[in-house]
Every structure is written in C-alpha cells, then in structure tokens.
Design a protein around this motif. Structure first.
Motif, PDB file in Angstrom:
ATOM      1  N   TRP A 100      77.199  34.891  -9.902  1.00 29.71           N
ATOM      2  CA  TRP A 100      76.216  34.141 -10.538  1.00 29.71           C
ATOM      3  C   TRP A 100      75.303  33.425  -9.555  1.00 29.71           C
ATOM      4  O   TRP A 100      73.997  33.495  -9.571  1.00 29.71           O
ATOM      5  CB  TRP A 100      76.711  32.963 -11.359  1.00 29.71           C
ATOM      6  CG  TRP A 100      75.518  32.206 -12.306  1.00 29.71           C
ATOM      7  CD1 TRP A 100      74.773  31.153 -12.074  1.00 29.71           C
ATOM      8  CD2 TRP A 100      74.655  32.914 -13.414  1.00 29.71           C
ATOM      9  NE1 TRP A 100      74.016  30.844 -13.070  1.00 29.71           N
ATOM     10  CE2 TRP A 100      73.986  31.956 -13.664  1.00 29.71           C
ATOM     11  CE3 TRP A 100      74.910  34.214 -13.914  1.00 29.71           C
ATOM     12  CZ2 TRP A 100      72.716  32.309 -14.698  1.00 29.71           C
ATOM     13  CZ3 TRP A 100      74.037  34.712 -14.994  1.00 29.71           C
ATOM     14  CH2 TRP A 100      72.978  33.656 -15.326  1.00 29.71           C
ATOM     15  N   ASN A 107      68.087  37.902 -16.024  1.00 32.66           N
ATOM     16  CA  ASN A 107      69.282  37.535 -16.450  1.00 32.66           C
ATOM     17  C   ASN A 107      69.551  37.390 -18.041  1.00 32.66           C
ATOM     18  O   ASN A 107      70.473  37.747 -18.493  1.00 32.66           O
ATOM     19  CB  ASN A 107      69.747  36.236 -15.681  1.00 32.66           C
ATOM     20  CG  ASN A 107      70.185  36.443 -14.324  1.00 32.66           C
ATOM     21  OD1 ASN A 107      71.227  37.167 -14.099  1.00 32.66           O
ATOM     22  ND2 ASN A 107      69.372  35.938 -13.573  1.00 32.66           N
ATOM     23  N   ARG A 140      69.583  40.847 -19.229  1.00 37.68           N
ATOM     24  CA  ARG A 140      70.757  41.429 -18.889  1.00 37.68           C
ATOM     25  C   ARG A 140      72.103  40.927 -19.854  1.00 37.68           C
ATOM     26  O   ARG A 140      72.808  41.651 -20.483  1.00 37.68           O
ATOM     27  CB  ARG A 140      71.465  41.035 -17.491  1.00 37.68           C
ATOM     28  CG  ARG A 140      72.798  41.600 -17.176  1.00 37.68           C
ATOM     29  CD  ARG A 140      73.046  41.236 -15.586  1.00 37.68           C
ATOM     30  NE  ARG A 140      72.211  41.757 -14.786  1.00 37.68           N
ATOM     31  CZ  ARG A 140      71.561  41.077 -13.876  1.00 37.68           C
ATOM     32  NH1 ARG A 140      71.991  39.795 -13.617  1.00 37.68           N
ATOM     33  NH2 ARG A 140      70.801  41.616 -12.882  1.00 37.68           N
ATOM     34  N   GLU A 141      72.074  39.505 -20.057  1.00 36.43           N
ATOM     35  CA  GLU A 141      72.988  38.929 -20.963  1.00 36.43           C
ATOM     36  C   GLU A 141      72.783  39.353 -22.323  1.00 36.43           C
ATOM     37  O   GLU A 141      73.686  39.579 -23.152  1.00 36.43           O
ATOM     38  CB  GLU A 141      73.060  37.442 -20.710  1.00 36.43           C
ATOM     39  CG  GLU A 141      73.336  36.868 -19.466  1.00 36.43           C
ATOM     40  CD  GLU A 141      75.045  37.297 -19.329  1.00 36.43           C
ATOM     41  OE1 GLU A 141      75.696  37.297 -20.346  1.00 36.43           O
ATOM     42  OE2 GLU A 141      75.192  37.486 -17.971  1.00 36.43           O
ATOM     43  N   LYS A 185      74.101  43.105 -22.839  1.00 35.08           N
ATOM     44  CA  LYS A 185      75.427  42.861 -23.062  1.00 35.08           C
ATOM     45  C   LYS A 185      75.967  42.202 -24.319  1.00 35.08           C
ATOM     46  O   LYS A 185      77.041  42.943 -25.089  1.00 35.08           O
ATOM     47  CB  LYS A 185      76.169  41.846 -21.644  1.00 35.08           C
ATOM     48  CG  LYS A 185      76.061  42.560 -20.389  1.00 35.08           C
ATOM     49  CD  LYS A 185      76.843  41.700 -19.252  1.00 35.08           C
ATOM     50  CE  LYS A 185      77.092  40.546 -19.369  1.00 35.08           C
ATOM     51  NZ  LYS A 185      77.387  39.907 -17.807  1.00 35.08           N
ATOM     52  N   SER A 186      75.315  41.255 -24.707  1.00 33.57           N
ATOM     53  CA  SER A 186      75.643  40.825 -26.073  1.00 33.57           C
ATOM     54  C   SER A 186      75.437  41.714 -27.224  1.00 33.57           C
ATOM     55  O   SER A 186      76.271  41.865 -28.285  1.00 33.57           O
ATOM     56  CB  SER A 186      74.970  39.317 -26.442  1.00 33.57           C
ATOM     57  OG  SER A 186      73.634  39.436 -26.520  1.00 33.57           O
ATOM     58  N   SER A 193      70.665  38.735 -29.997  1.00 33.75           N
ATOM     59  CA  SER A 193      71.157  39.159 -28.775  1.00 33.75           C
ATOM     60  C   SER A 193      70.286  38.357 -27.673  1.00 33.75           C
ATOM     61  O   SER A 193      70.943  37.856 -26.673  1.00 33.75           O
ATOM     62  CB  SER A 193      71.309  40.739 -28.425  1.00 33.75           C
ATOM     63  OG  SER A 193      72.319  41.465 -29.087  1.00 33.75           O
ATOM     64  N   GLY A 199      71.196  35.744 -25.131  1.00 32.50           N
ATOM     65  CA  GLY A 199      70.838  35.767 -23.590  1.00 32.50           C
ATOM     66  C   GLY A 199      70.380  34.536 -23.218  1.00 32.50           C
ATOM     67  O   GLY A 199      70.494  34.214 -22.066  1.00 32.50           O
ATOM     68  N   SER A 251      73.080  31.890 -22.875  1.00 32.06           N
ATOM     69  CA  SER A 251      74.021  32.435 -21.809  1.00 32.06           C
ATOM     70  C   SER A 251      73.613  31.905 -20.103  1.00 32.06           C
ATOM     71  O   SER A 251      73.980  31.486 -19.492  1.00 32.06           O
ATOM     72  CB  SER A 251      74.110  34.002 -21.708  1.00 32.06           C
ATOM     73  OG  SER A 251      74.960  34.266 -22.733  1.00 32.06           O
ATOM     74  N   TRP A 252      71.898  32.099 -20.353  1.00 37.73           N
ATOM     75  CA  TRP A 252      71.360  31.404 -18.993  1.00 37.73           C
ATOM     76  C   TRP A 252      71.729  30.088 -18.692  1.00 37.73           C
ATOM     77  O   TRP A 252      72.312  29.725 -17.488  1.00 37.73           O
ATOM     78  CB  TRP A 252      70.092  31.595 -19.029  1.00 37.73           C
ATOM     79  CG  TRP A 252      69.255  31.067 -18.089  1.00 37.73           C
ATOM     80  CD1 TRP A 252      68.766  29.835 -17.924  1.00 37.73           C
ATOM     81  CD2 TRP A 252      69.193  31.495 -16.535  1.00 37.73           C
ATOM     82  NE1 TRP A 252      68.196  29.420 -16.690  1.00 37.73           N
ATOM     83  CE2 TRP A 252      68.345  30.368 -15.777  1.00 37.73           C
ATOM     84  CE3 TRP A 252      69.598  32.453 -15.802  1.00 37.73           C
ATOM     85  CZ2 TRP A 252      68.315  30.504 -14.386  1.00 37.73           C
ATOM     86  CZ3 TRP A 252      69.323  32.639 -14.628  1.00 37.73           C
ATOM     87  CH2 TRP A 252      68.419  31.727 -13.821  1.00 37.73           C
ATOM     88  N   ASN A 271      75.824  29.485 -18.170  1.00 31.44           N
ATOM     89  CA  ASN A 271      76.146  29.989 -16.815  1.00 31.44           C
ATOM     90  C   ASN A 271      75.727  29.033 -15.795  1.00 31.44           C
ATOM     91  O   ASN A 271      76.501  28.753 -14.860  1.00 31.44           O
ATOM     92  CB  ASN A 271      75.787  31.439 -16.468  1.00 31.44           C
ATOM     93  CG  ASN A 271      76.377  32.402 -17.495  1.00 31.44           C
ATOM     94  OD1 ASN A 271      77.617  32.178 -17.871  1.00 31.44           O
ATOM     95  ND2 ASN A 271      75.894  33.555 -17.691  1.00 31.44           N
TER      96      ASN A 271
END
Length: 143
Positions: A55, A66, A69-70, A73-74, A117, A121, A124-125, A128
């Motif tokens: 990270w 990011n 990207r997250e 992925k989700s 998603s 995302g 998630s940012w 994280n």
C-alpha cells in the motif's frame, strides 16, 4: 477464530440442509477456503506487513488509480460470487445465465455491478489508508 469456525460449520450445514448442485466441487472449495482463512489468521502479522509495503507503493500511484483498481477487483469478486452462488445453488453455469438474460437486463446488471464496484473502490481507498496508518503507528511505536 471462533467466527471462522462458526462460518465453516454454517457452510457445511447449508449444503446439507438446502441441498446443492455439484457437491463434488463445493466441498473441496469450502475446505480450501477454510484452509486459506486459517492460514491467514495464523500468519496475520506477515499479511499486515505485506499489505503495508504494497500500500505504501500503491499510494504513490494516486487516488483514482487505486479506486479504479479496487473497483475492478471488486467487480470480478462480485461476478465470481454471483456465478458460484448460481452454480452451486441453482446448478446454472455462467454461460447459461448470460444466454438466458435479455440484452437490456444484462446491460443493467453490468451497470449495477459497475456502480457498486465503483462505490466499493472508493470505500477501499479510505479503509486501506486507515489500515496503513494503524500499521504505521504500530511499527513506529514498537521501534
């Protein structure tokens, strides 16, 4: 660890009570998931440090990179979750599901999953970053 045991029992119990399609695939997958979860609990510190290093690099790439990207992925994870649920719960393969849905409904589902998603995302940012800061505080306090 207790939650892991309870969830494991529920997964096996669900299969027995509800009846599932393709049990020859279901049980090995559940056993692999349980094994991976136990491994993660045992190696928690290593996973935290690995996350910290990754990270730290990912933060340098910027917010939107990011988030996207997250989000991607989700999107994949949600698609797999729905696909596996339909496969084991109703016996439908992803190909059968996609071919039985109208084009407009498929577009709506993809847009809905995409919006969901994107929201994941964004969340998630922030999550994280909180996790990173918590690990960083723990590292700086231990030195």
């Amino acid at each position: 660890m207790a939650i892991l045991v309870i969830c494991s029992i529920l997964l096996f119990r669900l299969a027995l009570v509800e009846g599932i399609y393709h049990p020859i695939f279901f049980y090995p997958i559940v056993i692999l998931i349980i094994g991976a979860a136990v491994y993660r609990v045992i190696r928690e510190e290593e996973f935290e440090l690995r996350f910290y290093e990754r990270w730290k690099k990912a933060r340098e790439q910027g917010y939107w990179t990011n988030v996207i990207r997250e989000g991607v992925k989700s999107f994949v994870k949600l698609g797999c979750l729905v696909g596996f649920g339909q496969f084991f719960g109703n016996g439908l393969s992803p190909r059968v599901i996609v071919s039985s849905i109208s084009g407009l409904a498929l577009v709506f589902i993809i847009l809905f999953l995409g919006a969901l998603s994107y929201g994941i995302g964004l969340i998630s940012w922030h999550e994280n970053n909180k996790r990173f800061d918590r690990i960083e505080d723990r590292i700086s306090n231990s030195v």
